[in-house]
Design a protein around this motif. Structure first.
Motif, PDB file in Angstrom:
ATOM      1  N   SER A 198      -2.720  -0.618   4.727  1.00 30.27           N
ATOM      2  CA  SER A 198      -3.786  -0.582   3.841  1.00 30.27           C
ATOM      3  C   SER A 198      -3.910   0.413   2.641  1.00 30.27           C
ATOM      4  N   GLY A 210       0.511  -1.193  -0.218  1.00 24.88           N
ATOM      5  CA  GLY A 210       0.045   0.080   0.045  1.00 24.88           C
ATOM      6  C   GLY A 210       0.797   1.324   0.134  1.00 24.88           C
ATOM      7  N   THR A 251      -3.228  -0.447  -7.507  1.00 26.59           N
ATOM      8  CA  THR A 251      -3.095  -1.370  -6.098  1.00 26.59           C
ATOM      9  C   THR A 251      -4.446  -1.641  -5.292  1.00 26.59           C
ATOM     10  N   LYS A 252      -5.286  -0.653  -5.284  1.00 25.16           N
ATOM     11  CA  LYS A 252      -6.365  -0.896  -4.868  1.00 25.16           C
ATOM     12  C   LYS A 252      -7.388  -1.912  -5.711  1.00 25.16           C
ATOM     13  N   TRP A 310      -6.152  -5.294  -5.079  1.00 23.35           N
ATOM     14  CA  TRP A 310      -5.873  -5.807  -3.527  1.00 23.35           C
ATOM     15  C   TRP A 310      -6.619  -7.253  -3.386  1.00 23.35           C
ATOM     16  N   GLU A 332     -12.927  -4.554   1.436  1.00 24.59           N
ATOM     17  CA  GLU A 332     -11.541  -4.209   1.300  1.00 24.59           C
ATOM     18  C   GLU A 332     -10.961  -3.127   2.360  1.00 24.59           C
ATOM     19  N   THR A 392      -1.744 -11.090  -6.803  1.00 24.63           N
ATOM     20  CA  THR A 392      -1.428  -9.857  -6.092  1.00 24.63           C
ATOM     21  C   THR A 392      -0.457 -10.627  -4.902  1.00 24.63           C
TER      22      THR A 392
END
Length: 578
Positions: free
Chosen positions: A105, A61, A77-78, A81, A487, A86
């Motif tokens: 995060s 993150g 990245t989000k 996730w 998430e 990943t």
């Protein structure tokens, strides 16, 4: 009481986050920031020793936090996730938000702290046994915690550890089929599998003509040689051949004293025994294993579903399915994988190995369909098909299942006697799990029927032949249930979910005496972990642990000897139990 203290201490650690200090307390592993932490020159020397394959860890993150927010990279990245890939391709992060504990995060930025938290500080991309030897010796010489990460499927947090050096074995991808292996107790086809081999590596398209089957997981991305087999390992092929641990002919490992050895029935037989079901990451570093292989052939598959349109009728239908499992259990190799929710039931897959026609899979289900008709339950998505080999069946059924990286799970082995003698209590417990979990996101109950008795698979199931939990031999099926997490779930939500899982696991324990649990699909803070995960094998496993790893270099949650050697302190470091 000691094991409860360890769990409570670890809970405090995860809530508080990870810190560092200028000097390590006595009898503790070092953390970054300690005066005794290895110098940059020491890490550089290790990097040279392993051929430049030492990797400095970076929080996934990081792009989403100040300073230096990278909006484009943060968006990627989000978006990725919760993708399996990943975590498969990352050397230190694991598929468990609980064990990454929101230390960085991407959904909590851009202000605040972004730290590795409970994740390893460095990793060695292990390409051979000597890389693992170098890592073991470095950790021993420098008083650094050592962890082992394969693919990252890790509900118990055994592959994560603050300030640790991780041995990342995912890229040990050797798959060698042997037409004739000759050992102490077996002569026949075999396969040598590197520690990073996954199900997909066993059956690539260009090799499907080999005509061999190997017992591997129902999830295609799980590493076969890692925690899967070392924890027992159930498979869609288990009712035909046994658990994955039952297949192992020999292990190639690196021990805590930095030796590269083979463990087999004739060499280091006690270590060979312990690695076959005695828990992952706790006795040695697995480099490869050699397992039995079986002639391939036609496989039949089936699946169906029905909805919950009336609660009383729906759970009567679920009860009828469990009773019918007692019938299917008697059929050689017949396996059922199913999911139960408050909304409906799904037979995700059924398998009949060495089938001659579709009727070999659909015929045994006909009496159950008659019961559903009598209950006025409508079956949907009813399908059956015949496939030329196991890989083709897997692609059509198990390979289509989507697995989440964003949850925590608990589980239980369900004995045949419970379904025979106390089915209403079992179904009531499962109904409670399915219907009373909306406050923490809902729960699906997943089960796989198995028959790994001595009568079915022979000498491999004889008590004492391996370290497999004996409750497996009495189980009609294994089940797990989880808490799906958003998430951006806050830490308090994760912690609440973990408590809920343990509460429901306790209720299942009350109605399944002697049932035990599949340790790879269970909780780290189960107060009864010794009994539930290891049973009567615990003390013998403890002797193997003390022999091959007397200083506890390989420490893991809810692992044999873990409560007697080290425990996590409030800042994340491991300290000796006083």
């Amino acid at each position: 009481m000691k094991q409860n203290r360890v769990a409570a201490t670890l809970f405090a650690l995860l809530v508080a986050g990870i810190g560092s200090s200028v000097g390590a307390p006595p009898n503790c592993r070092y953390l970054p920031g300690d005066a005794e932490w290895p110098s940059p020159a020491a890490w550089a020397e290790l990097n040279q020793t392993v051929g430049g394959r030492l990797i400095a860890s970076r929080p996934l993150g990081r792009p989403c936090f100040e300073p230096g927010v990278d909006a484009a990279e943060c968006a990627v990245t989000k978006a990725e996730w919760t993708f399996l890939d990943t975590y498969l391709k990352d050397p230190v992060h694991v598929m468990s938000p609980y064990w990454m504990n929101n230390s960085c995060s991407p959904f909590l930025g851009p202000s605040g702290e972004c730290a590795l938290g409970n994740i390893a500080s460095y990793a060695i991309n292990v390409n051979n046994a000597q890389d693992a030897v170098a890592g073991v010796r470095f950790a021993q010489a420098n008083n650094v915690r050592l962890t082992i990460k394969n693919t990252g499927h890790d509900f118990l947090g055994r592959a994560a550890g603050a300030g640790s050096l991780a041995l990342w074995t995912r890229n040990l991808k050797e798959v060698t089929y042997l037409n004739r292996y000759r050992g102490c107790n077996y002569t026949g086809p075999a396969a040598r599998l590197g520690a990073g081999v996954q199900h997909a590596d066993l059956y690539p398209a260009e090799n499907r003509g080999r005509r061999f089957r190997v017992v591997a997981g129902s999830c295609a991305t799980v590493g076969v040689t890692g925690g899967f087999t070392q924890g027992g390992g159930h498979s869609a092929l288990s009712s035909k051949y046994g658990l994955s641990a039952d297949q192992v002919l020999e292990w190639e490992v690196v021990t805590a004293d930095g030796k590269h050895i083979t463990a087999s029935p004739s060499e280091h037989s006690d270590l060979y025994w312990a690695l076959r079901g005695g828990g992952a990451g706790n006795y040695a570093v697995a480099i490869s294993m050699t397992v039995k292989a079986y002639p391939d052939g036609q496989v039949a598959g089936a699946g169906f579903a029905f909805a919950n349109e009336d609660g009383t009728t729906y759970w009567a239908a679920v009860s009828a399915f469990f009773r019918h499992l007692l019938v299917l259990d008697k059929l050689d190799g017949y396996v059922s994988g199913f999911t139960i929710t408050a909304l409906g039931f799904s037979l995700v897959f059924a398998l009949a190995p060495d089938a001659k026609s579709e009727d070999d899979i659909s015929g045994p289900l006909a009496p159950f369909f008659a019961e559903l008709q009598a209950l006025n339950v409508t079956v949907t998505n009813n399908r059956a098909s015949l496939h030329p080999n196991y890989a083709s069946w897997f692609d059509a059924f198990a390979g289509q299942v989507e697995y989440s990286t964003n949850n925590s799970v608990g589980g239980r082995l369900i004995p045949r006697t419970v379904v025979q003698d106390d089915l209403p209590s079992l179904v009531a417990a499962l109904r409670d799990i399915a219907e009373n979990s909306t406050t923490v996101g809902g729960s699906a109950i997943n089960g796989v029927s198995v028959n790994v008795t001595e009568a079915r698979i022979g000498a491999a199931a004889v008590p004492g032949a391996s370290a497999v939990l004996p409750a497996w031999r009495d189980a009609l099926f294994t089940l797990n249930f989880g808490i799906p997490l958003a998430e951006d779930a806050e830490w308090d939500v994760m912690r609440t979910g973990q408590r809920w899982i343990n509460e429901k696991q306790d209720r299942l324990r009350a109605v399944t005496p002697g049932g035990g649990s599949y340790m790879n699909e269970a909780t780290f803070d189960n107060a009864n972990w010794k009994e539930d995960y290891f049973g009567v094998n615990y003390e013998a496993l403890r002797a193997v642990k003390d022999k091959y790893d007397p200083e506890g270099l390989f420490w893991a949650n809810a692992a044999v000897g873990s409560d007697a050697s080290w425990q996590p302190a409030a800042d994340g470091r491991l300290c000796r139990v006083q």
